[in-house]
Design a protein around this motif. Structure first.
Motif, PDB file in Angstrom:
ATOM      1  N   LEU A  83       0.693  -0.632   0.146  1.00 12.31           N
ATOM      2  CA  LEU A  83       0.577   0.117  -0.260  1.00 12.31           C
ATOM      3  C   LEU A  83       1.241   1.238  -0.203  1.00 12.31           C
ATOM      4  N   ARG A  84       2.050   1.522  -0.056  1.00 11.91           N
ATOM      5  CA  ARG A  84       3.522   1.919   0.091  1.00 11.91           C
ATOM      6  C   ARG A  84       3.154   3.365   1.096  1.00 11.91           C
ATOM      7  N   GLU A  85       2.295   3.775   1.669  1.00 11.13           N
ATOM      8  CA  GLU A  85       1.608   4.650   2.665  1.00 11.13           C
ATOM      9  C   GLU A  85       2.499   3.471   4.454  1.00 11.13           C
ATOM     10  N   PRO A  86       2.956   3.944   5.415  1.00 12.30           N
ATOM     11  CA  PRO A  86       3.637   6.183   5.132  1.00 12.30           C
ATOM     12  C   PRO A  86       4.526   6.190   4.149  1.00 12.30           C
ATOM     13  N   GLY A  87       5.254   6.613   3.577  1.00 10.20           N
ATOM     14  CA  GLY A  87       6.527   7.282   2.290  1.00 10.20           C
ATOM     15  C   GLY A  87       6.706   7.133   1.571  1.00 10.20           C
ATOM     16  N   GLY A  88       5.186   6.788   0.926  1.00  8.11           N
ATOM     17  CA  GLY A  88       5.076   6.427  -0.765  1.00  8.11           C
ATOM     18  C   GLY A  88       3.651   6.459  -1.360  1.00  8.11           C
ATOM     19  N   GLU A  89       3.203   7.762  -1.409  1.00 11.55           N
ATOM     20  CA  GLU A  89       1.923   7.939  -1.503  1.00 11.55           C
ATOM     21  C   GLU A  89       1.658   8.094  -2.368  1.00 11.55           C
ATOM     22  N   HIS A  90       3.380   8.859  -3.286  1.00 13.06           N
ATOM     23  CA  HIS A  90       3.244   9.589  -4.979  1.00 13.06           C
ATOM     24  C   HIS A  90       2.899   8.251  -6.021  1.00 13.06           C
ATOM     25  N   LYS A  91       2.541   6.663  -5.470  1.00 10.86           N
ATOM     26  CA  LYS A  91       3.079   5.292  -5.467  1.00 10.86           C
ATOM     27  C   LYS A  91       1.202   4.518  -5.260  1.00 10.86           C
ATOM     28  N   ALA A 107       2.746  -4.567  -6.391  1.00  5.36           N
ATOM     29  CA  ALA A 107       3.485  -3.660  -5.923  1.00  5.36           C
ATOM     30  C   ALA A 107       3.369  -2.842  -7.137  1.00  5.36           C
ATOM     31  N   PRO A 108       2.763  -1.189  -6.847  1.00  5.76           N
ATOM     32  CA  PRO A 108       2.488   0.225  -7.334  1.00  5.76           C
ATOM     33  C   PRO A 108       3.406   0.825  -7.300  1.00  5.76           C
ATOM     34  N   HIS A 109       3.698   1.613  -8.757  1.00  3.83           N
ATOM     35  CA  HIS A 109       4.647   2.464  -8.508  1.00  3.83           C
ATOM     36  C   HIS A 109       4.830   3.924 -10.065  1.00  3.83           C
ATOM     37  N   ALA A 110       4.815   5.187  -8.667  1.00  4.77           N
ATOM     38  CA  ALA A 110       4.780   5.551 -10.357  1.00  4.77           C
ATOM     39  C   ALA A 110       4.977   6.215 -11.777  1.00  4.77           C
ATOM     40  N   GLU A 111       4.427   6.500 -12.410  1.00  2.19           N
ATOM     41  CA  GLU A 111       5.043   5.672 -14.521  1.00  2.19           C
ATOM     42  C   GLU A 111       6.086   6.327 -14.364  1.00  2.19           C
ATOM     43  N   GLU A 112       6.926   7.628 -13.918  1.00  3.11           N
ATOM     44  CA  GLU A 112       8.310   7.519 -14.489  1.00  3.11           C
ATOM     45  C   GLU A 112       9.157   6.842 -13.495  1.00  3.11           C
ATOM     46  N   GLU A 113       8.943   6.562 -12.789  1.00  7.41           N
ATOM     47  CA  GLU A 113       9.755   5.671 -11.981  1.00  7.41           C
ATOM     48  C   GLU A 113       9.953   4.206 -13.030  1.00  7.41           C
ATOM     49  N   GLY A 134      -1.004   3.014  -9.540  1.00  7.49           N
ATOM     50  CA  GLY A 134      -0.441   1.748  -9.938  1.00  7.49           C
ATOM     51  C   GLY A 134      -0.698   1.896 -11.193  1.00  7.49           C
ATOM     52  N   LYS A 135      -0.247   2.386 -12.667  1.00  7.16           N
ATOM     53  CA  LYS A 135      -0.832   1.727 -13.947  1.00  7.16           C
ATOM     54  C   LYS A 135       0.399   0.621 -14.692  1.00  7.16           C
ATOM     55  N   ASN A 136       1.019   0.249 -13.786  1.00  2.00           N
ATOM     56  CA  ASN A 136       2.503  -0.126 -14.000  1.00  2.00           C
ATOM     57  C   ASN A 136       1.576  -1.951 -14.228  1.00  2.00           C
ATOM     58  N   THR A 137       1.239  -2.161 -15.037  1.00  2.00           N
ATOM     59  CA  THR A 137       0.888  -4.037 -15.750  1.00  2.00           C
ATOM     60  C   THR A 137       0.652  -4.135 -17.124  1.00  2.00           C
ATOM     61  N   PRO A 138       1.540  -5.781 -17.280  1.00  3.49           N
ATOM     62  CA  PRO A 138       1.920  -5.912 -18.063  1.00  3.49           C
ATOM     63  C   PRO A 138       0.913  -6.559 -19.274  1.00  3.49           C
ATOM     64  N   PHE A 139      -0.292  -6.553 -18.500  1.00  2.00           N
ATOM     65  CA  PHE A 139      -2.089  -7.293 -18.790  1.00  2.00           C
ATOM     66  C   PHE A 139      -2.537  -6.314 -19.802  1.00  2.00           C
ATOM     67  N   GLN A 140      -1.492  -4.740 -20.409  1.00  2.00           N
ATOM     68  CA  GLN A 140      -2.726  -3.954 -20.433  1.00  2.00           C
ATOM     69  C   GLN A 140      -3.055  -4.688 -21.865  1.00  2.00           C
ATOM     70  N   ASP A 141      -4.601  -4.289 -22.531  1.00  2.00           N
ATOM     71  CA  ASP A 141      -5.114  -4.582 -23.518  1.00  2.00           C
ATOM     72  C   ASP A 141      -5.574  -6.548 -23.612  1.00  2.00           C
ATOM     73  N   TRP A 142      -5.086  -6.673 -22.267  1.00  2.11           N
ATOM     74  CA  TRP A 142      -5.557  -8.535 -22.763  1.00  2.11           C
ATOM     75  C   TRP A 142      -7.432  -8.222 -22.369  1.00  2.11           C
ATOM     76  N   ILE A 143      -8.071  -9.694 -23.120  1.00  3.47           N
ATOM     77  CA  ILE A 143      -9.298  -9.789 -23.337  1.00  3.47           C
ATOM     78  C   ILE A 143      -9.798 -10.486 -22.030  1.00  3.47           C
ATOM     79  N   VAL A 144     -10.272 -10.071 -21.277  1.00  6.26           N
ATOM     80  CA  VAL A 144     -10.870 -10.785 -19.477  1.00  6.26           C
ATOM     81  C   VAL A 144     -12.290 -10.671 -19.244  1.00  6.26           C
ATOM     82  N   SER A 145     -12.638 -12.056 -18.809  1.00  5.35           N
ATOM     83  CA  SER A 145     -14.384 -11.591 -18.624  1.00  5.35           C
ATOM     84  C   SER A 145     -14.271 -12.147 -16.516  1.00  5.35           C
TER      85      SER A 145
END
Length: 427
Positions: free
Chosen positions: A62-70, A306-312, A396-407
């Motif tokens: 959850l990154r908080e405290p200390g990593g609230e940008h993530k 494990a969320p991270h900021a996009e610039e990271e 966090g938007k850091n996923t390798p599953f972008q655009d996968w089709i799911v149900s």
């Protein structure tokens, strides 16, 4: 407050979907029947969707405290609710680290104010996660520690691990381990195999994980401790855990959705959304993980969200941090690519996300029965969508599953009798 879930389906005792209605009163499930004729404050037409026990994830950040940008406690638990998770366990690699009573108590208060689902916090095994000084385990148990881990780093000395295990055993708590022998990591950022050669990147050997598990299971046997292995990734690790269980050692283990669904061959270029620790390993490792899950060597599934900021994450494999998000996509991915492909059964997937983690950690959740806590996830098994990171509740938007089709899309999540996520039952 009474909530009546009408026109729903559930898994029967023979694992078939059968019609049901569920009456929730306060924070308990009062009735489960084929038809309920009782007045409620709110009637919800489930439109034939499937009611399941609320999902449990014992490994998230959850990154908080200390990593609230993530990520924050609020955004991370909103993501959990959208993914159908009603109980999550937050890792201690925050700043400050919950390594003493006062810090953990402050975190528990913050969770009470901000969390949208149930959050059980871990405490650290060593102060500042440095592996140099043990925390006061008894004191941290009193302050509300769920279990103990230095997740993100392996405990490097057997002496420290044995002492921690003895203290945890005396307190009735588990030692939960990220297993990694730093002396044979060699600065690796991907699996030491085809992908490291193809992309000319430093390889991280599978042996760095399995040798530490082998050490630790013997220490756990000596200490009489419950030892839980995080994010198992290699066939050698599965073999060690299987042998330890056969020897009667109290060892349990988890596997992530990404290690079940991906391997090193999925990494085509230096897209660091595929960078996680442990890394995606060989196809034979991926196959061993599913086999280990099916035969009970691996006990359940956890996301390691494990969320991270996009610039990271945009810095490439060498410089980007390890980790991907997983709470909002876990069930849908696993249902689509394991259940619908007939590699596993629906009831097995549900058990690995509910009943099994609850049993391993002796939690009173993960059930869908009368007179149990009303933690419920409602899923539309037919609805299809394309994964779109821009719709995530997580920062966090850091996923390798972008655009996968799911149900298999969660459409409602109820925690302790309260609706915490509500999607479209009909869509």
């Amino acid at each position: 407050m009474k909530i009546l879930l009408k026109n729903a389906r559930r898994l029967s005792s023979v694992y078939e979907l059968e019609p049901c209605e569920i009456l929730i009163e306060g924070n308990r499930i009062k009735q489960i029947k084929s038809a309920i004729r009782e007045n409620a404050d709110r009637n919800i037409d489930c439109n034939g969707n499937v009611v399941l026990p609320g999902f449990i994830d014992v490994h998230i950040h959850l990154r908080e405290p200390g990593g609230e940008h993530k990520e924050t406690i609020k955004t991370g638990t909103l993501a959990a609710a959208k993914g159908g998770f009603t109980t999550v366990c937050a890792m201690p690699n925050t700043n400050p680290v919950p390594d003493r009573k006062e810090t953990l108590e402050k975190l528990v208060e913050k969770i009470k104010k901000e969390a949208k689902v149930r959050v059980l916090p871990y405490a650290a095994i060593t102060k500042d996660l440095k592996g140099e000084e043990l925390t006061n385990i008894d004191e941290l148990v009193m302050a509300g520690a769920f279990a103990f881990t230095d997740d993100g780093v392996g405990i490097q000395t057997a002496d420290f691990m044995l002492k921690a295990m003895k203290q945890a055993a005396a307190s009735g708590k588990a030692i939960v381990a990220h297993c990694e022998d730093n002396s044979i990591v060699y600065g690796g950022v991907v699996h030491d195999g085809d992908v490291s050669n193809r992309l000319n990147l430093p390889g991280l050997p599978a042996l760095s994980e399995s040798v530490q598990i082998a050490r630790d299971v013997l220490l756990a046997e000596a200490a009489g401790c419950h030892y839980h292995v995080c994010h198992v990734s290699s066939k050698e690790s599965v073999r060690v855990i299987r042998d330890a269980k056969r020897a009667g050692i109290h060892v349990t283990a988890e596997v992530t959705p990404h290690h079940l669904l991906l391997n090193e061959n999925n990494i085509k270029d230096q897209d660091s959304n595929y960078k996680m620790n442990p890394p995606l390993r060989a196809m034979e490792d991926q196959e061993a993980l599913l086999e280990g899950l099916l035969d009970g060597t691996i006990d359940f599934i956890a996301t390691d969200h494990a969320p991270h900021a996009e610039e990271e994450k945009s810095q490439g494999f060498l410089n980007a941090p390890f980790g991907i998000v997983g709470l909002e996509t876990a069930f849908s991915l696993l249902y689509t690519y394991l259940v619908k492909t007939e590699k596993i059964k629906l009831h097995q997937l549900v058990d690995w996300l509910t009943k099994k983690p609850a049993e391993v950690f002796q939690l009173p959740y993960g059930k869908l029965d009368e007179n149990t806590i009303a933690d419920i996830t409602i899923v539309n098994l037919e609805k299809e969508l394309k994964i779109n990171k821009e719709t995530f509740q997580s920062k966090g938007k850091n996923t390798p599953f972008q655009d996968w089709i799911v149900s298999g899309i969660p459409v409602m999540t109820i925690v302790d009798g309260e609706i915490v996520f509500e999607g479209d039952m009909n869509g």
